[in-house]
Design an enzyme around this catalytic site. Structure first.
Site, PDB file in Angstrom:
ATOM      1  N   SER A   7     -19.139 -15.645  -2.948  1.00  7.05           N
ATOM      2  CA  SER A   7     -19.175 -14.118  -2.294  1.00  7.05           C
ATOM      3  C   SER A   7     -20.999 -13.974  -2.065  1.00  7.05           C
ATOM      4  CB  SER A   7     -18.632 -13.135  -1.912  1.00  7.05           C
ATOM      5  OG  SER A   7     -19.066 -12.312  -1.446  1.00  7.05           O
ATOM      6  N   HIS A  32     -19.592 -18.547   0.939  1.00  7.79           N
ATOM      7  CA  HIS A  32     -18.485 -17.177   1.490  1.00  7.79           C
ATOM      8  C   HIS A  32     -19.805 -16.451   1.904  1.00  7.79           C
ATOM      9  CE1 HIS A  32     -15.440 -14.586   2.846  1.00  7.79           C
ATOM     10  NE2 HIS A  32     -15.945 -14.030   2.600  1.00  7.79           N
ATOM     11  N   ASP A  34     -20.524 -12.747   3.615  1.00  5.78           N
ATOM     12  CA  ASP A  34     -20.542 -11.576   4.515  1.00  5.78           C
ATOM     13  C   ASP A  34     -20.994 -10.732   5.359  1.00  5.78           C
ATOM     14  OD1 ASP A  34     -17.512 -11.112   3.074  1.00  5.78           O
ATOM     15  OD2 ASP A  34     -18.838 -10.474   1.230  1.00  5.78           O
ATOM     16  N   MET A  36     -21.391  -7.452   7.887  1.00  3.47           N
ATOM     17  CA  MET A  36     -21.536  -6.480   8.385  1.00  3.47           C
ATOM     18  C   MET A  36     -22.000  -5.301   8.935  1.00  3.47           C
ATOM     19  SD  MET A  36     -20.658  -4.968   4.237  1.00  3.47           S
ATOM     20  CE  MET A  36     -19.242  -6.021   3.029  1.00  3.47           C
ATOM     21  N   HIS A  65     -17.798 -14.569   7.140  1.00  6.28           N
ATOM     22  CA  HIS A  65     -16.552 -13.651   7.510  1.00  6.28           C
ATOM     23  C   HIS A  65     -17.588 -12.202   8.452  1.00  6.28           C
ATOM     24  CE1 HIS A  65     -13.624 -10.207   4.657  1.00  6.28           C
ATOM     25  NE2 HIS A  65     -13.777 -10.568   6.402  1.00  6.28           N
ATOM     26  N   MET A  67     -17.520  -8.716   9.823  1.00  9.44           N
ATOM     27  CA  MET A  67     -16.368  -7.601   8.794  1.00  9.44           C
ATOM     28  C   MET A  67     -17.881  -6.686  10.448  1.00  9.44           C
ATOM     29  SD  MET A  67     -16.172  -7.530   4.939  1.00  9.44           S
ATOM     30  CE  MET A  67     -17.548  -8.061   4.787  1.00  9.44           C
ATOM     31  N   MET A 136      -7.272  -9.323   2.787  1.00 16.61           N
ATOM     32  CA  MET A 136      -7.484  -8.948   1.566  1.00 16.61           C
ATOM     33  C   MET A 136      -7.143  -7.852   0.394  1.00 16.61           C
ATOM     34  SD  MET A 136     -11.155  -9.078   2.803  1.00 16.61           S
ATOM     35  CE  MET A 136     -12.220  -7.679   2.232  1.00 16.61           C
ATOM     36  N   GLY A 141     -16.037  -4.139   2.829  1.00 14.07           N
ATOM     37  CA  GLY A 141     -17.267  -3.435   2.729  1.00 14.07           C
ATOM     38  C   GLY A 141     -18.334  -2.802   2.033  1.00 14.07           C
ATOM     39  N   PHE A 142     -17.339  -3.008   0.603  1.00 14.36           N
ATOM     40  CA  PHE A 142     -18.094  -3.026  -0.332  1.00 14.36           C
ATOM     41  C   PHE A 142     -18.091  -3.845  -2.085  1.00 14.36           C
ATOM     42  CE2 PHE A 142     -17.906   1.347   0.804  1.00 14.36           C
ATOM     43  CZ  PHE A 142     -19.237   1.702   0.949  1.00 14.36           C
ATOM     44  N   GLY A 143     -19.245  -4.612  -2.607  1.00 17.37           N
ATOM     45  CA  GLY A 143     -18.797  -5.550  -3.442  1.00 17.37           C
ATOM     46  C   GLY A 143     -18.655  -4.873  -4.875  1.00 17.37           C
ATOM     47  N   GLY A 144     -17.378  -5.548  -6.074  1.00 23.32           N
ATOM     48  CA  GLY A 144     -17.237  -4.890  -7.564  1.00 23.32           C
ATOM     49  C   GLY A 144     -15.963  -3.968  -7.339  1.00 23.32           C
ATOM     50  N   ASP A 174      -9.772 -12.050  -0.635  1.00 20.05           N
ATOM     51  CA  ASP A 174     -11.376 -11.761  -1.360  1.00 20.05           C
ATOM     52  C   ASP A 174     -10.782 -10.063  -1.686  1.00 20.05           C
ATOM     53  OD1 ASP A 174     -13.380 -11.213  -0.947  1.00 20.05           O
ATOM     54  OD2 ASP A 174     -14.182 -11.018   1.880  1.00 20.05           O
ATOM     55  N   GLY A 175     -11.484  -9.992  -2.096  1.00 17.51           N
ATOM     56  CA  GLY A 175     -12.003  -8.978  -3.475  1.00 17.51           C
ATOM     57  C   GLY A 175     -11.395  -8.612  -4.590  1.00 17.51           C
ATOM     58  N   GLY A 176     -11.993  -8.465  -5.243  1.00 20.39           N
ATOM     59  CA  GLY A 176     -11.789  -7.840  -7.137  1.00 20.39           C
ATOM     60  C   GLY A 176     -11.004  -8.999  -8.046  1.00 20.39           C
ATOM     61  N   GLY A 196     -17.020 -12.447  -6.005  1.00 15.67           N
ATOM     62  CA  GLY A 196     -18.347 -12.307  -5.406  1.00 15.67           C
ATOM     63  C   GLY A 196     -19.204 -11.819  -7.047  1.00 15.67           C
ATOM     64  N   SER A 197     -18.672 -10.058  -7.013  1.00 15.54           N
ATOM     65  CA  SER A 197     -19.209 -10.101  -9.455  1.00 15.54           C
ATOM     66  C   SER A 197     -19.516 -10.990  -9.669  1.00 15.54           C
ATOM     67  CB  SER A 197     -19.405  -8.804  -9.055  1.00 15.54           C
ATOM     68  OG  SER A 197     -18.722  -7.299  -7.838  1.00 15.54           O
TER      69      SER A 197
END
Length: 216
Positions: A7, A32, A34, A36, A65, A67, A136, A141-144, A174-176, A196-197
């Site tokens: 991402s 990926h 994102d 927003m 993606h 959002m 999700m 809305g936020f990375g990390g 997607d996420g964490g 991502g991170s």
């Protein structure tokens, strides 16, 4: 097929083309993106013109993606920019069936995303229409952010429903997602991994290679 989709939300936007080339050459199969709008989610990221520029630097699958509220307004712009997959949120679509048809009519793959607390029953009637379901595992809305554990159960349930109906859809998460929990995610049934991170923090190319080792 198991694929990694880094991402770019976590990339260095000042050197975005270089970051994409790094993960591309390291073997990532997707990129990926994102998008927003500051309405459906709190932040604002990029639009179709940036995606068109990024298309010049990779021939990998551009996994867009959306959002955003009322995503139908943007579908054609992102297709023209070079998107290969467009994923919309069930929560953001007034007429999800119509939106999916709109995406497919543009000749690209269609995905539908669910926020962590949204049950899979919301998309039961459109599963035959889509190519991918995005679960999700953080609130968008936020990375990390930290991975939400109960989303693993959603993946298990979704994979079971798809099996019962003889559907071979991709399940994206997607996420964490990190190197510490990717095995759990894969075991639950996800096969397209957004990270991502955990990719772009540090040596992105080396991180991609580590993820892909888990995904063999």
């Amino acid at each position: 097929m198991k694929c990694l989709s880094p991402s770019i939300l976590a990339a260095d936007y000042g050197r975005l083309a270089e970051e994409i080339k790094l993960v591309d050459e390291a073997g990532a199969q997707y990129i990926h993106i994102d998008v927003m709008d500051g309405a459906f989610v709190p932040n604002i990221t990029i639009g179709a013109p940036v995606v068109a520029d990024l298309r010049k630097y990779t021939d990998k699958i551009l996994d867009v993606h959306l959002m955003v509220e009322e995503p139908d307004r943007f579908v054609e712009d992102f297709v023209q920019a070079g998107a290969d997959i467009i994923t919309v949120h069930a929560e953001a679509c007034k007429h999800l069936d119509r939106t999916i048809v709109h995406i497919k009519e543009q000749g690209v793959l269609a995905g539908v995303a669910l926020n962590p607390a949204t049950p899979i029953s919301v998309i039961t009637h459109v599963l035959e229409m889509v190519d991918m379901v995005l679960v999700m595992s953080v609130n968008p809305g936020f990375g990390g952010q930290r991975f939400i554990p109960y989303t693993l159960d959603k993946i298990v349930d979704l994979r079971r429903v798809l099996g019962e109906r003889g559907l071979k859809l991709d399940i994206q998460i997607d996420g964490g997602v990190t190197l510490d929990n990717i095995d759990e995610v894969l075991d639950a049934g996800a096969n397209i991994i957004v990270a991502g991170s955990s990719v772009f923090s540090g040596d992105a190319a080396a991180n991609v290679e580590k993820f892909l080792e888990h995904m063999k």
